[in-house]
Structure formats: structure tokens, C-alpha cells
Design a protein around this motif. Sequence first.
Motif, PDB file in Angstrom:
ATOM      1  N   UNK A 266       0.848  -1.194   0.000  1.00  0.00           N
ATOM      2  CA  UNK A 266       0.000   0.000   0.000  1.00  0.00           C
ATOM      3  C   UNK A 266       0.885   1.246   0.000  1.00  0.00           C
ATOM      4  N   UNK A 267       0.640   2.134  -0.963  1.00  0.00           N
ATOM      5  CA  UNK A 267       1.431   3.374  -1.003  1.00  0.00           C
ATOM      6  C   UNK A 267       0.729   4.485  -0.217  1.00  0.00           C
ATOM      7  N   UNK A 268       1.504   5.158   0.603  1.00  0.00           N
ATOM      8  CA  UNK A 268       1.012   6.321   1.346  1.00  0.00           C
ATOM      9  C   UNK A 268       1.854   7.531   0.940  1.00  0.00           C
TER      10      UNK A 268
ATOM     11  N   UNK B 269      -2.229   0.600   8.089  1.00  0.00           N
ATOM     12  CA  UNK B 269      -3.416   0.945   7.298  1.00  0.00           C
ATOM     13  C   UNK B 269      -3.405   0.237   5.950  1.00  0.00           C
ATOM     14  N   UNK B 270      -4.533  -0.360   5.602  1.00  0.00           N
ATOM     15  CA  UNK B 270      -4.664  -1.028   4.303  1.00  0.00           C
ATOM     16  C   UNK B 270      -5.259  -0.076   3.272  1.00  0.00           C
ATOM     17  N   UNK B 271      -5.504   1.153   3.678  1.00  0.00           N
ATOM     18  CA  UNK B 271      -5.968   2.192   2.755  1.00  0.00           C
ATOM     19  C   UNK B 271      -4.919   3.309   2.752  1.00  0.00           C
ATOM     20  N   UNK B 272      -4.762   4.000   1.616  1.00  0.00           N
ATOM     21  CA  UNK B 272      -3.724   5.036   1.552  1.00  0.00           C
ATOM     22  C   UNK B 272      -3.971   6.185   2.534  1.00  0.00           C
ATOM     23  N   UNK B 273      -2.878   6.672   3.090  1.00  0.00           N
ATOM     24  CA  UNK B 273      -2.937   7.836   3.987  1.00  0.00           C
ATOM     25  C   UNK B 273      -2.142   8.961   3.344  1.00  0.00           C
ATOM     26  N   UNK B 274      -2.762  10.131   3.225  1.00  0.00           N
ATOM     27  CA  UNK B 274      -2.044  11.317   2.783  1.00  0.00           C
ATOM     28  C   UNK B 274      -1.785  12.187   4.009  1.00  0.00           C
ATOM     29  N   UNK B 275      -0.531  12.535   4.197  1.00  0.00           N
ATOM     30  CA  UNK B 275      -0.119  13.361   5.334  1.00  0.00           C
ATOM     31  C   UNK B 275      -0.545  14.807   5.100  1.00  0.00           C
ATOM     32  N   UNK B 276      -1.413  15.303   5.975  1.00  0.00           N
ATOM     33  CA  UNK B 276      -1.890  16.694   5.855  1.00  0.00           C
ATOM     34  C   UNK B 276      -1.213  17.584   6.896  1.00  0.00           C
TER      35      UNK B 276
ATOM     36  N   UNK C  11     -16.767   2.534   4.527  1.00  0.00           N
ATOM     37  CA  UNK C  11     -16.601   2.770   3.093  1.00  0.00           C
ATOM     38  C   UNK C  11     -15.561   3.793   2.707  1.00  0.00           C
ATOM     39  N   UNK C  12     -14.785   4.300   3.666  1.00  0.00           N
ATOM     40  CA  UNK C  12     -13.706   5.215   3.277  1.00  0.00           C
ATOM     41  C   UNK C  12     -12.586   4.399   2.648  1.00  0.00           C
ATOM     42  N   UNK C  13     -12.145   4.819   1.477  1.00  0.00           N
ATOM     43  CA  UNK C  13     -11.108   4.043   0.790  1.00  0.00           C
ATOM     44  C   UNK C  13      -9.750   4.712   0.893  1.00  0.00           C
ATOM     45  N   UNK C  14      -9.656   5.760   1.650  1.00  0.00           N
ATOM     46  CA  UNK C  14      -8.371   6.418   1.876  1.00  0.00           C
ATOM     47  C   UNK C  14      -8.554   7.537   2.883  1.00  0.00           C
ATOM     48  N   UNK C  15      -7.408   8.025   3.390  1.00  0.00           N
ATOM     49  CA  UNK C  15      -7.458   8.989   4.485  1.00  0.00           C
ATOM     50  C   UNK C  15      -6.543  10.182   4.234  1.00  0.00           C
ATOM     51  N   UNK C  16      -7.005  11.311   4.736  1.00  0.00           N
ATOM     52  CA  UNK C  16      -6.179  12.515   4.808  1.00  0.00           C
ATOM     53  C   UNK C  16      -6.059  12.809   6.297  1.00  0.00           C
ATOM     54  N   UNK C  17      -4.833  12.785   6.813  1.00  0.00           N
ATOM     55  CA  UNK C  17      -4.682  12.876   8.272  1.00  0.00           C
ATOM     56  C   UNK C  17      -3.710  13.986   8.655  1.00  0.00           C
TER      57      UNK C  17
END
Length: 300
Positions: free
Chosen positions: A1-3, A113-120, A92-98
Amino acid sequence: MRHLLSVSDLSIDEIEKLVFESVVSPLPPRVLSPVAGSVGMVFMEASTRTRSSFALAAYRMGRHSIYLGTQESSLSKGETLEDTLDNLQAMGCSGFVVRASQQVDLHSLKNYSKAPILNAGDGMREHPTQALLDLATMWNKTAERSWEKLRQQKWVIVGDLKHSRVAHSWAILADRLSINLCFVSPEEWKPSFLLSGQQWTSDLNEALSGATGVIVLRVQKERFGSDEEWGEGSLKNFVSKYQLSKKVLSKKELFLMHPGPVNWGVELALEMKNYERSLLLAQVEQGLHMRSSLLNFFFR
Ligand code: CP
């Protein structure tokens, strides 16, 4: 998984493509789809620009977003970030902005996390999407939008480097892309993250000489830990030696950038609100396009 936890999570080729897309051919809006995975936005620190632009970017990319801040979610009852993300994914969220607080290192979720996380914005560690949108704003102002010409320029980044996640991401980005970026701060705010060969000076005038533009950073009063680090004396000293005003920039014709929010009267004189080479709102506009491209890239 790419983050996207750091600017080093993207190759140079990917960064250049994302910049090109967000500047030259921003992704057109898509029809909102109930079957496209939603974007879970979890913010443990306050935000205006990053939060709004990710929510708008998700909408433009045809996805719903749901926002949770610490105070109005069960994070305030001690629920962990891991459990929060698991629950959002189950809905149902398929990715996160955290946006993480200093106490929670986003890198600890890398293998979780098995869903992508974007660092905010990750405490005082990194803010990769800000550095990427800054880069796109700079590249857009470079003659012929040429990477070679951008590499021939000199840029300056000045302010509270010690507490700045933006400056940290910039140190990595400048190193990877061979951008000539000079770091400027008072001696006591010299950061520990500089990489081999990177220039740091406490002399603002010397740094501005021959520069194309300057990124000014906010003095983050809330992150100062003790009277040694912060006090009226150090604020006055900072304002007198490092505040950017029209006088300091006179005849230099430098582009002016700042990630926001600005402490007007501290790192920027109030008169700089109408500085003719200010790119502050161009950065904000670019942020929407860059974050649309990043959502499209990471949330397949
Ligand atoms: N530049 C930035 O991250 O601004 P916000 O804190 O308002 O998101």
C-alpha cells in the motif's frame, strides 16, 4: 500500500508529473459518485487551507469526504487514530487525509493501514502536500516552466525553521530535485533536519542577494516549549532582523510565498498584504489542483 507520509514517498519523475498536471492541465471536476470510495479526513490539529482544499478536491474528484476533528470525535475520549481509521474504513472510506498531532507519528501507521494515507501535516515532522503545492507555484512562475531554469535559481526559506514541518519537507524536496534553497533563521531556530550540503545562514540580507523568491514561515508560538526558546526578547529580535517588509525587499523584485496562516506584523509586515509579487493566494489556488491530483494518484 502506497502512502504519502513524506515527499520521499514519490519518485522525482512522479513529482514532476504531478506538478505538470496540477499547473498545466488541472483535473476536470467529476460527477459525484456514491460508489467511489469516500475520503476520511481526520484532523488532530486546526486547519483552514489544508482541510478546505482536500474537502473541495475530494468533491471535484467525485468523492464524498467526511471530516473528524479531535474535539467533536471519539479521539477526545481517548480512541486511537488506528481505531478511528478502522471504523471509517468499515463505513466505506477508501483512503485517508490525516493531520496528526506531535504525539502521534503518522509513520507508525505505515504498515497498519490497508488504505492510503495522505499526510496533511504531521506534528513538527513533515507537510509534504504543502511543499509540493509550493513547488508547483514556483515552477509555474519559472520562465518557460523549465525544470532546468528552476534549478538555476536561488530560493530562500526564512522563519521559524526549528518547528516547521513545511521546511523539513522542503529540505528533502530541494535535495532530491537539486533546487538551490537557502535556509535562514536566528541561530536558536536552526533546524536539525538539514541535509548534507544544504546552506543555512542567520544573515537574511546575504541570503536574499541574487534570489528569485522567498518562502516565509510562520512563527509557531504554540510549539515553543520554554522561556529559553520563546519570549518577548526573541520575538522583538526576530521582527527587527527577519521580518519581510517592502523596505527589506526594495528593488529586489522577489516572489513572496508563505504557506499560511500568516502572523501579520511578525514574519510579514502588514504592508506586504498588497506586495505586487506576492504568490500567497496563488499557492492556495494551486493547493486545490495539487491535492486533486494527489487524491487521484493515491486513491485508485
Ligand atoms: N498551510 C497550512 O497547512 O495551512 P492550514 O494549517 O490552514 O491548513
